[in-house]
Scaffold this motif. Structure first.
Motif, PDB file in Angstrom:
ATOM      1  N   ASP A 266       0.851  -1.192   0.000  1.00  0.00           N
ATOM      2  CA  ASP A 266       0.000   0.000   0.000  1.00  0.00           C
ATOM      3  C   ASP A 266       0.887   1.243   0.000  1.00  0.00           C
ATOM      4  N   ARG A 267       0.610   2.165  -0.913  1.00  0.00           N
ATOM      5  CA  ARG A 267       1.401   3.393  -0.986  1.00  0.00           C
ATOM      6  C   ARG A 267       1.029   4.373   0.115  1.00  0.00           C
TER       7      ARG A 267
ATOM      8  N   ARG B  82       3.691   6.446   5.784  1.00  0.00           N
ATOM      9  CA  ARG B  82       2.659   6.208   4.767  1.00  0.00           C
ATOM     10  C   ARG B  82       2.618   4.730   4.375  1.00  0.00           C
ATOM     11  N   GLY B  83       1.464   4.103   4.563  1.00  0.00           N
ATOM     12  CA  GLY B  83       1.283   2.716   4.176  1.00  0.00           C
ATOM     13  C   GLY B  83       1.895   1.697   5.114  1.00  0.00           C
ATOM     14  N   ILE B  84       2.510   2.140   6.207  1.00  0.00           N
ATOM     15  CA  ILE B  84       3.212   1.230   7.136  1.00  0.00           C
ATOM     16  C   ILE B  84       2.317   0.952   8.340  1.00  0.00           C
TER      17      ILE B  84
ATOM     18  N   ALA C 284      10.508  -1.514   8.830  1.00  0.00           N
ATOM     19  CA  ALA C 284      11.280  -0.664   9.737  1.00  0.00           C
ATOM     20  C   ALA C 284      12.404   0.039   8.983  1.00  0.00           C
ATOM     21  N   GLY C 285      13.081  -0.694   8.080  1.00  0.00           N
ATOM     22  CA  GLY C 285      14.132  -0.083   7.280  1.00  0.00           C
ATOM     23  C   GLY C 285      13.596   0.951   6.308  1.00  0.00           C
ATOM     24  N   LEU C 286      12.412   0.695   5.765  1.00  0.00           N
ATOM     25  CA  LEU C 286      11.791   1.644   4.839  1.00  0.00           C
ATOM     26  C   LEU C 286      11.473   2.955   5.548  1.00  0.00           C
ATOM     27  N   VAL C 287      10.918   2.873   6.757  1.00  0.00           N
ATOM     28  CA  VAL C 287      10.637   4.080   7.542  1.00  0.00           C
ATOM     29  C   VAL C 287      11.932   4.827   7.841  1.00  0.00           C
ATOM     30  N   MET C 288      12.976   4.082   8.212  1.00  0.00           N
ATOM     31  CA  MET C 288      14.254   4.735   8.489  1.00  0.00           C
ATOM     32  C   MET C 288      14.788   5.441   7.253  1.00  0.00           C
TER      33      MET C 288
END
Length: 488
Positions: A288-289, A336-338, A413-417
């Motif tokens: 989800d974007r 977003r999307g997380i 978690a890595g994407l948010v970081m």
């Protein structure tokens, strides 16, 4: 530590438990368990891993343009989903830009034993345990075939025939030895953290050029591995990104050259078991974007400027803080999307009292008070967690996750970081990821969750030299942390 699992412990729950840091054992000391490799000394310079794969020189090579096309949309707006960018299909110059801004070599530094190659996206310990491939079907305007990206020479090397599918696909693989050399079996977590960080930059670069990237974390592992020549032990697929609408080109039409990830890579059986336990045989839906979020703090610079500005921040100014608008913009866009739970430890943010908040509720801290010393201890006495303006903490109930969900939680978690990195540098601040003592996380959060990742956001004490263009990396010197702080 892992909360109580639902029945028999899964392979990833076992790995998480056996790679958790706890008091009484140094971070680089293995736990006494037969499933953990014992006769191995980490950080052994005589076994220093290669920075990227090697292939036969006879394979076809496609030079990539070194003059990268610029974009105009501010990086903050791109990440927030509010930028107005016309949709386009990637041509070779834009593919060149996409690859350089996500995985290219942008800085170098001379060490006594090697020339260190720093990629565009950050990596724990500077290990960069990822390889990138582009699978291009016939008829797209791009060179067809399965190509490996050479991050230093900035060329594509064709390793396989054109695959079947609707749109080009970027395939990201992990090389566990490259990060295990420093972090042992815990390096499995780092592979997914680093992949998320890199994918945040890849998606931002693609979005800013209108390429409509779509991230897949569920795919047929064996066939995607075969598509790019990954052996499933020393290299395995981590994520797929489709560049455009339609099915990603993942159906191989012939064998791929394997290449070598290292002269003598070491296998970590616990890591192999954890990865294989999560393998699937079908393509799932894209991530989800997320809906666009309000931008409360501006940042005018485009993605390419922000990516090359971002560096490995080693020192933050503990005296200076950041405005609340920057925190709200950063967290809103990064999340977003997380769905993985995140908390925010506020040290110095104008308009917010110090303490721990559970995102998205910033009305009042669930743990009020100064948490600097506690964060310093939780982060293994690394100063950034104490000196940052705020620290973002990703956590989950690992005992409730299956083996594929565990991968996805670490990737999220890595994407948010990675998004927080770009947002911070886009708004004049800085950010850095941080490891932690697992046993201290539940008491810090005040609830029984397992730590996934910490991201420190604050005011930089210095500005890194901007990264270079393809083939022209910037020469930098190593910045040491404060004398009382040792990086992990």
């Amino acid at each position: 530590m892992v909360r109580e699992s639902r029945g028999v412990e899964t392979a990833t729950q076992t790995l998480h438990r056996l790679t958790s840091y706890e008091p009484g054992r140094e971070w680089d000391e293995p736990v006494d368990d037969p499933r953990v490799v014992q006769d191995f000394g980490s950080n052994d310079l005589t076994r220093f891993p290669w920075f990227y794969k090697r292939y036969a020189e006879s394979l076809p090579r496609v030079p990539l343009p070194r003059d990268l096309p610029p974009t105009a949309a501010p990086a903050v707006a791109v990440l927030a989903g509010t930028a107005e960018v016309a949709r386009t299909k990637p041509d070779l110059p834009h593919l060149s830009r996409l690859l350089h801004l996500s995985a290219g070599v942008v800085r170098t530094t001379e060490r006594p034993f090697t020339t260190w190659l720093f990629r565009a996206a950050g990596s724990a310990g500077g290990r960069f345990p990822l390889e990138v491939y582009v699978a291009v079907p016939e008829g797209t305007g791009l060179p067809s075939g399965v190509h490996w990206y050479d991050p230093q020479d900035h060329v594509l090397m064709q390793v396989g025939p054109p695959p079947l599918g609707d749109v080009p696909a970027v395939v990201v693989t992990g090389v566990p030895w490259r990060t295990g050399w420093r972090y042992r079996e815990r390096g499995y977590r780092h592979v997914y953290w680093d992949a998320g960080t890199m994918l945040a930059q890849l998606a931002a670069a693609a979005d800013s050029a209108g390429h409509s990237p779509r991230l897949y974390s569920r795919f047929p592992d064996a066939s995607v591995g075969a598509l790019v020549g990954a052996d499933g032990v020393h290299e395995w697929p981590v994520a797929v990104v489709a560049l455009g609408e339609g099915g990603p080109a993942l159906d191989a039409t012939g064998p791929a050259a394997g290449g070598d990830v290292d002269a003598a890579p070491l296998e970590f059986p616990l890591v192999t078991a954890a990865q294989r336990a999560g393998d699937r045989d079908t393509l799932g839906p894209p991530w989800d974007r997320g809906a666009p979020v309000e931008v409360l703090a501006e940042g005018p610079d485009p993605v390419e400027t922000v990516v090359l500005r971002r560096g490995s921040q080693r020192r933050m100014d503990r005296i200076r803080g950041l405005p609340e608008a920057m925190l709200r913009t950063s967290m809103g866009a990064a999340m977003r999307g997380i769905t993985v739970p995140h908390s925010v430890a506020v040290h110095s943010v104008g308009g917010l009292a110090p303490g721990l908040y559970r995102w998205p509720d910033l009305s009042a801290p669930v743990r009020p008070g100064d948490l600097r010393i506690e964060l310093y201890r939780v982060s293994l006495e690394q100063g950034l967690a104490r000196d940052a303006a705020f620290v973002v903490i990703a956590a989950a109930d690992v005992g409730a996750l299956d083996d594929r969900e565990y991968r996805e939680a670490q990737l999220a978690a890595g994407l948010v970081m990675g998004r927080l990195h770009l947002l911070a540098y886009g708004m004049g601040a800085s950010a850095s990821g941080m490891t932690f003592r697992d046993s201290d996380v539940p008491s810090l959060l005040g609830e029984p969750l397992d730590g996934l990742l910490l991201t420190c956001v604050g005011v930089p004490e210095y500005a890194s030299k901007a990264g270079g263009q393809p083939g022209s990396p910037t020469d930098v010197r190593k910045v040491e942390p404060r004398i009382e702080d040792e990086p992990r």
